[in-house]
Design an enzyme around this catalytic site. Structure first.
Site, PDB file in Angstrom:
ATOM      1  CD  GLU A   1      -2.431   1.338   2.826  1.00 34.12           C
ATOM      2  OE1 GLU A   1      -2.309   2.428   3.286  1.00 34.12           O
ATOM      3  OE2 GLU A   1      -2.462   0.422   3.483  1.00 34.12           O
TER       4      GLU A   1
ATOM      5  CB  THR B   1      -4.212   7.791   3.220  1.00 36.79           C
ATOM      6  OG1 THR B   1      -3.047   7.257   3.999  1.00 36.79           O
ATOM      7  CG2 THR B   1      -4.696   8.880   4.376  1.00 36.79           C
TER       8      THR B   1
ATOM      9  CE  LYS C   1      -5.932   1.507   7.852  1.00 37.35           C
ATOM     10  NZ  LYS C   1      -5.689   2.860   7.001  1.00 37.35           N
TER      11      LYS C   1
END
Length: 210
Positions: A40, A69, A128
């Site tokens: 990521e 993000t 997550k």
């Protein structure tokens, strides 16, 4: 991309967030060489979209690159154009909806049972659990898995080797690791030290999968 299958197979998402775009790219290369290929790239890092695009060109399908993000629809769209195969968000919102509309699988940030229910209703592929260590780590994960036994949880936030081992044992499909794995390598720090940390986390995953 089948994000569910990738998480189950790799069990570790390396989170790269750096102040030096070239160093971030080199860090991804070291991770790939050490067999950590689910990566990521956080959009909060320097020139993150540029790093994502360059990494996509350099590594192709050898590294499964996601954008992290992702907060807004515009960020999801930009990440998709740059080559992200999936999106990771710190919570629920426009970024999740836009990524889903683009056909990108989503690892969506949740913490509470209410957020788990909302994320599942949104059709995300995995959850997550963030910030995991600060919320109680493996004990909190185990408690959440009671009412949600089939959910795919990926604890993120403060995950070191010990916490990773405990969370995987408690039923996490995978763990997401940033600083304890990448360290300062994406800021121009030591790549040999990154290689040592990568091998240590790779061993944790192997033990958990044995």
């Amino acid at each position: 991309m089948d994000l569910r299958a990738a998480l189950a197979a790799h069990r570790l998402v390396a989170i790269v967030r750096g102040t030096d775009p070239d160093a971030a790219l080199h860090s991804i290369g070291v991770l790939a060489e050490e067999g950590i290929t689910l990566v990521e790239i956080s959009l909060s890092g320097a020139d993150a979209l540029g790093v994502l695009e360059r990494a996509h060109r350099r590594f192709g399908d050898r590294v499964l690159l996601g954008a992290g993000t992702v907060l807004t629809a515009a960020e999801a769209q930009a990440a998709h154009r740059a080559g992200a195969a999936y999106a990771v968000t710190p919570g629920l919102g426009d970024g999740v909806d836009a990524a889903r509309a683009l056909g990108m699988p989503v690892l969506a940030g949740v913490l509470t049972p209410t957020e788990v229910i909302a994320a599942q209703a949104a059709g995300v592929e995995a959850l997550k659990l963030f910030p995991a260590a600060q919320a109680g780590g493996s004990a909190y994960l185990k408690a959440l898995r009671g009412p949600f036994p089939d959910a795919l949880f990926v604890p993120v936030g403060g995950i070191d080797e010990t916490t990773a081992r405990a969370c995987l044992a408690a039923g996490a499909v995978a763990v997401g690791v940033g600083g304890p794995l990448v360290g300062d390598a994406a800021d121009g720090g030591s790549l040999p030290a990154l290689r040592v940390r990568a091998r240590a986390f790779r061993d944790v995953v192997r033990e958990a999968s044995a």
